[in-house]
Design a protein around this motif. Structure first.
Motif, PDB file in Angstrom:
ATOM      1  N   THR A  97       0.818  -1.213   0.000  1.00  0.00           N
ATOM      2  CA  THR A  97       0.000   0.000   0.000  1.00  0.00           C
ATOM      3  C   THR A  97       0.856   1.269   0.000  1.00  0.00           C
ATOM      4  N   LYS A  98       1.922   1.277   0.805  1.00  0.00           N
ATOM      5  CA  LYS A  98       2.781   2.456   0.909  1.00  0.00           C
ATOM      6  C   LYS A  98       3.721   2.621  -0.279  1.00  0.00           C
ATOM      7  N   LEU A  99       3.726   1.627  -1.171  1.00  0.00           N
ATOM      8  CA  LEU A  99       4.630   1.675  -2.321  1.00  0.00           C
ATOM      9  C   LEU A  99       3.948   2.146  -3.599  1.00  0.00           C
ATOM     10  N   LEU A 100       2.631   2.286  -3.579  1.00  0.00           N
ATOM     11  CA  LEU A 100       1.871   2.492  -4.812  1.00  0.00           C
ATOM     12  C   LEU A 100       2.222   3.794  -5.527  1.00  0.00           C
ATOM     13  N   ALA A 101       2.531   4.852  -4.775  1.00  0.00           N
ATOM     14  CA  ALA A 101       2.828   6.152  -5.394  1.00  0.00           C
ATOM     15  C   ALA A 101       4.291   6.265  -5.829  1.00  0.00           C
ATOM     16  N   ARG A 102       5.103   5.290  -5.451  1.00  0.00           N
ATOM     17  CA  ARG A 102       6.518   5.322  -5.818  1.00  0.00           C
ATOM     18  C   ARG A 102       6.725   4.644  -7.174  1.00  0.00           C
ATOM     19  N   TYR A 103       7.968   4.678  -7.655  1.00  0.00           N
ATOM     20  CA  TYR A 103       8.302   4.116  -8.957  1.00  0.00           C
ATOM     21  C   TYR A 103       9.157   2.856  -8.773  1.00  0.00           C
ATOM     22  N   PRO A 104       9.135   1.940  -9.747  1.00  0.00           N
ATOM     23  CA  PRO A 104       9.891   0.679  -9.594  1.00  0.00           C
ATOM     24  C   PRO A 104      11.360   0.886  -9.240  1.00  0.00           C
ATOM     25  N   TYR A 105      12.010   1.915  -9.823  1.00  0.00           N
ATOM     26  CA  TYR A 105      13.435   2.124  -9.562  1.00  0.00           C
ATOM     27  C   TYR A 105      13.705   2.652  -8.152  1.00  0.00           C
ATOM     28  N   GLU A 106      12.650   2.999  -7.433  1.00  0.00           N
ATOM     29  CA  GLU A 106      12.813   3.526  -6.073  1.00  0.00           C
ATOM     30  C   GLU A 106      12.654   2.459  -4.995  1.00  0.00           C
ATOM     31  N   ILE A 107      12.356   1.221  -5.375  1.00  0.00           N
ATOM     32  CA  ILE A 107      12.088   0.177  -4.384  1.00  0.00           C
ATOM     33  C   ILE A 107      13.004  -1.038  -4.624  1.00  0.00           C
ATOM     34  N   SER A 108      13.027  -1.943  -3.674  1.00  0.00           N
ATOM     35  CA  SER A 108      13.919  -3.108  -3.739  1.00  0.00           C
ATOM     36  C   SER A 108      13.399  -4.156  -4.712  1.00  0.00           C
ATOM     37  N   GLY A 109      14.242  -5.135  -5.017  1.00  0.00           N
ATOM     38  CA  GLY A 109      13.850  -6.215  -5.909  1.00  0.00           C
ATOM     39  C   GLY A 109      12.678  -7.015  -5.378  1.00  0.00           C
ATOM     40  N   GLY A 110      12.694  -7.308  -4.087  1.00  0.00           N
ATOM     41  CA  GLY A 110      11.582  -8.041  -3.498  1.00  0.00           C
ATOM     42  C   GLY A 110      10.280  -7.266  -3.584  1.00  0.00           C
ATOM     43  N   GLN A 111      10.360  -5.956  -3.373  1.00  0.00           N
ATOM     44  CA  GLN A 111       9.169  -5.113  -3.479  1.00  0.00           C
ATOM     45  C   GLN A 111       8.691  -5.024  -4.924  1.00  0.00           C
ATOM     46  N   GLN A 166       8.972  -7.328  -7.155  1.00  0.00           N
ATOM     47  CA  GLN A 166       8.309  -8.574  -7.503  1.00  0.00           C
ATOM     48  C   GLN A 166       6.904  -8.618  -6.908  1.00  0.00           C
ATOM     49  N   ARG A 167       6.696  -8.009  -5.759  1.00  0.00           N
ATOM     50  CA  ARG A 167       5.348  -7.944  -5.194  1.00  0.00           C
ATOM     51  C   ARG A 167       4.429  -7.071  -6.055  1.00  0.00           C
ATOM     52  N   ILE A 168       4.983  -6.004  -6.599  1.00  0.00           N
ATOM     53  CA  ILE A 168       4.209  -5.178  -7.525  1.00  0.00           C
ATOM     54  C   ILE A 168       3.843  -5.998  -8.760  1.00  0.00           C
ATOM     55  N   ALA A 169       4.798  -6.779  -9.254  1.00  0.00           N
ATOM     56  CA  ALA A 169       4.549  -7.620 -10.430  1.00  0.00           C
ATOM     57  C   ALA A 169       3.478  -8.670 -10.142  1.00  0.00           C
ATOM     58  N   VAL A 170       3.496  -9.229  -8.927  1.00  0.00           N
ATOM     59  CA  VAL A 170       2.475 -10.211  -8.555  1.00  0.00           C
ATOM     60  C   VAL A 170       1.102  -9.542  -8.494  1.00  0.00           C
ATOM     61  N   ALA A 171       1.045  -8.347  -7.952  1.00  0.00           N
ATOM     62  CA  ALA A 171      -0.227  -7.607  -7.907  1.00  0.00           C
ATOM     63  C   ALA A 171      -0.752  -7.356  -9.314  1.00  0.00           C
ATOM     64  N   ARG A 172       0.145  -6.981 -10.232  1.00  0.00           N
ATOM     65  CA  ARG A 172      -0.262  -6.769 -11.620  1.00  0.00           C
ATOM     66  C   ARG A 172      -0.825  -8.057 -12.228  1.00  0.00           C
ATOM     67  N   ALA A 173      -0.218  -9.196 -11.872  1.00  0.00           N
ATOM     68  CA  ALA A 173      -0.690 -10.476 -12.406  1.00  0.00           C
ATOM     69  C   ALA A 173      -2.038 -10.872 -11.824  1.00  0.00           C
ATOM     70  N   LEU A 174      -2.250 -10.583 -10.552  1.00  0.00           N
ATOM     71  CA  LEU A 174      -3.461 -11.050  -9.872  1.00  0.00           C
ATOM     72  C   LEU A 174      -4.652 -10.106 -10.015  1.00  0.00           C
ATOM     73  N   ILE A 175      -4.402  -8.840 -10.349  1.00  0.00           N
ATOM     74  CA  ILE A 175      -5.506  -7.879 -10.384  1.00  0.00           C
ATOM     75  C   ILE A 175      -6.482  -8.187 -11.519  1.00  0.00           C
ATOM     76  N   THR A 176      -6.047  -8.933 -12.512  1.00  0.00           N
ATOM     77  CA  THR A 176      -6.952  -9.328 -13.601  1.00  0.00           C
ATOM     78  C   THR A 176      -7.843 -10.504 -13.204  1.00  0.00           C
ATOM     79  N   GLN A 177      -7.616 -11.031 -11.982  1.00  0.00           N
ATOM     80  CA  GLN A 177      -8.341 -12.211 -11.492  1.00  0.00           C
ATOM     81  C   GLN A 177      -8.218 -13.364 -12.501  1.00  0.00           C
TER      82      GLN A 177
END
Length: 256
Positions: A134-148, A150-161
């Motif tokens: 939740t606290k990462l949504l307004a940030r950009y991929p280059y501003e967060i860690s690799g693990g974070q 990948q969590r964004i990528a998982v959210a992108r994959a799952l949001i389409t249900q």
């Protein structure tokens, strides 16, 4: 009826005058709600198989059906729409756009599907909480860690249900801590009913699955079911199977 069915899938590449058989004869079924890992040596055809299931590549022969739909007959434009609406993807290198903030990266497949903003926000709220982003949504991929990332990528994959979540070496760019956190997340998502098909070279990664397929020489050489085994016990069986896979010269098709 099986959720995903592959019948006699073959993939032959013909660069120049050379013929390379990447997949010789693959037949398998996956039930809805399963968590299946695919393993094999480098060049065994793991990623080729995943790409064919994902409609990113076409089989030379054979048939694939997902939830009753024949994927081998989809024209290119229909295949692209099908991927957006029915499949979720998690890649080793995240595949996020640095010019978009994390929220917009997650929304991208829904934007392409012309989903209303209110619906996108409704879907994101519980996902962001579950993935602790939740606290990462307004940030950009280059501003967060690799693990974070990948969590964004998982959210992108799952949001389409998606009907099917496809993961290609999803822990390959992560350290051991972040890899473990991601795999625990996959296990939770699977327990909630999500069907997962994952390609990996890592026995530790495969040990989180409920079934593991081993590919060698373009066929399914061996298959393991976790059943009631602990993760540690299952990991030991996977390692034993990998040793046999690397030392055996013949073709075999066994279940354990």
């Amino acid at each position: 009826m099986a959720f995903l069915t592959l019948k006699h899938i073959q993939r032959i590449f013909e660069p120049g005058n050379n013929q390379v058989v990447a997949l010789k004869d693959i037949s398998l079924t996956v039930d809805a709600g399963e968590y299946v890992a695919i393993m094999g040596e480098s060049g065994a055809g793991k990623s080729t198989l995943l790409n064919i299931i994902a409609t990113l590549d076409q089989a030379s022969s054979g048939k694939i059906t997902l939830n009753g739909r024949d994927l081998t007959k989809l024209p290119e434009k229909a295949a692209a729409q099908y991927r957006r609406e029915h499949l979720g993807f998690v890649f080793q290198n995240f595949n996020l756009l640095d010019s978009f903030n994390n929220q917009d990266n997650i929304f991208l497949p829904l934007v392409l599907a012309h989903t209303p903003l209110q619906e996108m926000q409704r879907r994101l709220a519980p996902l962001a909480q579950q993935l602790m982003i939740t606290k990462l949504l307004a940030r950009y991929p280059y501003e967060i860690s690799g693990g974070q990332r990948q969590r964004i990528a998982v959210a992108r994959a799952l949001i389409t249900q998606p009907e099917l979540l496809l993961a290609d070496e999803p822990t390959g760019a992560l350290d051991s801590h972040n890899a473990t956190q991601l795999l625990k997340l996959f296990a939770q998502v699977n327990q909630a009913g999500q069907t997962i098909l994952l390609v990996t070279h890592s026995a530790a990664t495969a040990s989180y699955s409920r079934r593991t397929l081993f590919i060698k020489d373009g066929i399914i050489y061996h298959e393991l079911y976790r059943g009631t085994q602990s993760q540690t016990q299952y990991l030991q069986k996977i390692n034993t199977s990998l040793t046999a896979l690397m030392t055996s010269g013949g073709e075999e098709n066994v279940k354990a």
